[in-house]
Motif scaffolding. Structure first.
Motif, PDB file in Angstrom:
ATOM      1  N   LYS A 173       0.686  -1.249   0.218  1.00  0.00           N
ATOM      2  CA  LYS A 173      -0.174  -0.088  -0.028  1.00  0.00           C
ATOM      3  C   LYS A 173       1.016   1.276  -0.004  1.00  0.00           C
ATOM      4  O   LYS A 173       0.637   2.166  -0.681  1.00  0.00           O
ATOM      5  CB  LYS A 173      -0.889  -0.066   1.266  1.00  0.00           C
ATOM      6  N   VAL A 174       2.058   1.119   0.561  1.00  0.00           N
ATOM      7  CA  VAL A 174       2.961   2.416   0.781  1.00  0.00           C
ATOM      8  C   VAL A 174       3.492   2.614  -0.804  1.00  0.00           C
ATOM      9  O   VAL A 174       3.323   3.699  -1.232  1.00  0.00           O
ATOM     10  CB  VAL A 174       4.232   2.148   1.512  1.00  0.00           C
ATOM     11  N   GLU A 175       3.795   1.374  -1.422  1.00  0.00           N
ATOM     12  CA  GLU A 175       4.317   1.623  -2.779  1.00  0.00           C
ATOM     13  C   GLU A 175       3.185   2.218  -3.957  1.00  0.00           C
ATOM     14  O   GLU A 175       3.406   2.825  -4.635  1.00  0.00           O
ATOM     15  CB  GLU A 175       5.158   0.475  -3.335  1.00  0.00           C
ATOM     16  N   GLN A 176       2.063   1.676  -3.582  1.00  0.00           N
ATOM     17  CA  GLN A 176       0.869   2.182  -4.333  1.00  0.00           C
ATOM     18  C   GLN A 176       0.644   3.498  -4.157  1.00  0.00           C
ATOM     19  O   GLN A 176       0.477   4.225  -5.130  1.00  0.00           O
ATOM     20  CB  GLN A 176      -0.400   1.018  -4.035  1.00  0.00           C
ATOM     21  N   ALA A 177       0.666   3.878  -2.950  1.00  0.00           N
ATOM     22  CA  ALA A 177       0.546   5.210  -2.782  1.00  0.00           C
ATOM     23  C   ALA A 177       1.565   6.377  -3.541  1.00  0.00           C
ATOM     24  O   ALA A 177       1.395   7.453  -3.758  1.00  0.00           O
ATOM     25  CB  ALA A 177       0.382   5.969  -1.224  1.00  0.00           C
ATOM     26  N   SER A 179       3.299   5.487  -6.185  1.00  0.00           N
ATOM     27  CA  SER A 179       3.178   5.333  -7.327  1.00  0.00           C
ATOM     28  C   SER A 179       2.015   6.409  -7.903  1.00  0.00           C
ATOM     29  O   SER A 179       2.195   6.940  -9.240  1.00  0.00           O
ATOM     30  CB  SER A 179       2.662   4.084  -8.015  1.00  0.00           C
ATOM     31  N   GLN A 180       1.256   6.551  -7.035  1.00  0.00           N
ATOM     32  CA  GLN A 180       0.021   7.602  -7.457  1.00  0.00           C
ATOM     33  C   GLN A 180       0.398   9.020  -7.133  1.00  0.00           C
ATOM     34  O   GLN A 180      -0.297  10.042  -6.956  1.00  0.00           O
ATOM     35  CB  GLN A 180      -1.215   7.042  -6.438  1.00  0.00           C
ATOM     36  N   ARG A 181       1.648   9.188  -6.645  1.00  0.00           N
ATOM     37  CA  ARG A 181       2.258  10.548  -6.259  1.00  0.00           C
ATOM     38  C   ARG A 181       1.764  11.303  -4.966  1.00  0.00           C
ATOM     39  O   ARG A 181       1.556  12.445  -4.869  1.00  0.00           O
ATOM     40  CB  ARG A 181       2.205  11.405  -7.506  1.00  0.00           C
ATOM     41  N   ALA A 182       0.990  10.351  -4.207  1.00  0.00           N
ATOM     42  CA  ALA A 182       0.410  10.661  -3.000  1.00  0.00           C
ATOM     43  C   ALA A 182       1.174  11.044  -1.967  1.00  0.00           C
ATOM     44  O   ALA A 182       1.072  11.789  -0.956  1.00  0.00           O
ATOM     45  CB  ALA A 182      -0.805   9.990  -2.277  1.00  0.00           C
ATOM     46  N   LEU A 183       2.581  10.556  -1.826  1.00  0.00           N
ATOM     47  CA  LEU A 183       3.475  10.488  -0.900  1.00  0.00           C
ATOM     48  C   LEU A 183       4.706  10.681  -1.517  1.00  0.00           C
ATOM     49  O   LEU A 183       5.195   9.851  -2.666  1.00  0.00           O
ATOM     50  CB  LEU A 183       3.347   9.431   0.198  1.00  0.00           C
TER      51      LEU A 183
END
Length: 204
Positions: A173-177, A179-183
Motif C-alpha cells: 500500500k505504501v508503494e501504491q500510494a 506510484s500515485q504520487r500521494a507521498l
C-alpha cells in the motif's frame, strides 16, 4: 616385617588390603550418592542461582516490544542497534531503552537489508505510533519470507497533502500510494537492527 608386608596380614580371614579396598568402594558409593542427591535430584541450588529455566539469566533486561505493521496485520519487534547516532537517540527516547550506535551497520551489503517505512506526517492513531509520532512503521518482510532480515534501511515516508493521509498497513500500500504520487519516500542510508518478536505466523 618387610615394607608393605602388613597389607597381607589377615583380619577376620581377609587380608588388610582387601578391607581397605572394601572401605574405598563404600566411600566412593557414599560420595557419589551424595553428589547425585545434591546436584541431580535437588537440581543443584548453587548451580541454579541466577538462572531462570532454559539457561536464561534471572532479572536480565528485556527489549521493550514495539508495534509495527506488516501485510495488513500488527506485529511486534525490537530495535537494538542503529548506524546513525540521531536515529539511535530518537529510538532510545521513544522506548526509554538504550539503542546502541553501531556505524558499521551502514556498510552492510544491500542484499542483507530489508526496508522499514517510517512516517514523518499523516495519521496519528489513538494506539501505537512510530518514532515521529505518526502511524506505526511498516515492514516489507517477516520471518519465513524469502529475503527476511532483521537489518532495515530506514525509508522516510511523507504525505504530500497530510489532509489526504490514511493508514497504510502494508509495504504494498505504501508503494501504491507512492506510484500515485500521494507521498514521497526517501532512503536515508541509516540502518537499524529490528528483529521481529511476534508476527502473523509465529513468535519468539
Amino acid at each position: 616385617m618387610s615394607h608393605g608386608s602388613w597389607l597381607n596380614t589377615r583380619m577376620d580371614g581377609r587380608p588388610v588390603k582387601a578391607w581397605i579396598a572394601i572401605a574405598v568402594a563404600i566411600a566412593v558409593v557414599v560420595l557419589g550418592f551424595g553428589a547425585w542427591w545434591t546436584y541431580g535430584l535437588n537440581g543443584g541450588p548453587d548451580m541454579r542461582e541466577g538462572m531462570d529455566g532454559g539457561g536464561a539469566v534471572a532479572d536480565a533486561p528485556r527489549f521493550p516490544p514495539v508495534a509495527g505493521l506488516y501485510d495488513g496485520e500488527q506485529i511486534a519487534f525490537a530495535h537494538t542497534e542503529a548506524s546513525d547516532p540521531q536515529v539511535a537517540e530518537m529510538l532510545t527516547d521513544m522506548m526509554d531503552s538504550p539503542v546502541l550506535v553501531v556505524p558499521e551497520l551502514a556498510d552492510a551489503p544491500d542484499a542483507t537489508l530489508g526496508t522499514v517505512y517510517v512516517f514523518t506526517n499523516g495519521i496519528k492513531p489513538d494506539g501505537p505510533r512510530g518514532p515521529m509520532g505518526y502511524q506505526p512503521d511498516v515492514f516489507d518482510t517477516a520471518p519465513g519470507d524469502k529475503g527476511y532480515t532483521p537489518l532495515r534501511e530506514v525509508h522516510l515516508v511523507t504525505w504530500k497533502d497530510p489532509a489526504q493521509a490514511r493508514l497504510l498497513d502494508s509495504a504494498g500500500k505504501v508503494e501504491q500510494a507512492r506510484s500515485q504520487r500521494a507521498l514521497q519516500v526517501k532512503q536515508t542510508g541509516a540502518v537499524v537492527n529490528m528483529p521481529f518478536l511476534q508476527w502473523p505466523d509465529g513468535k519468539r
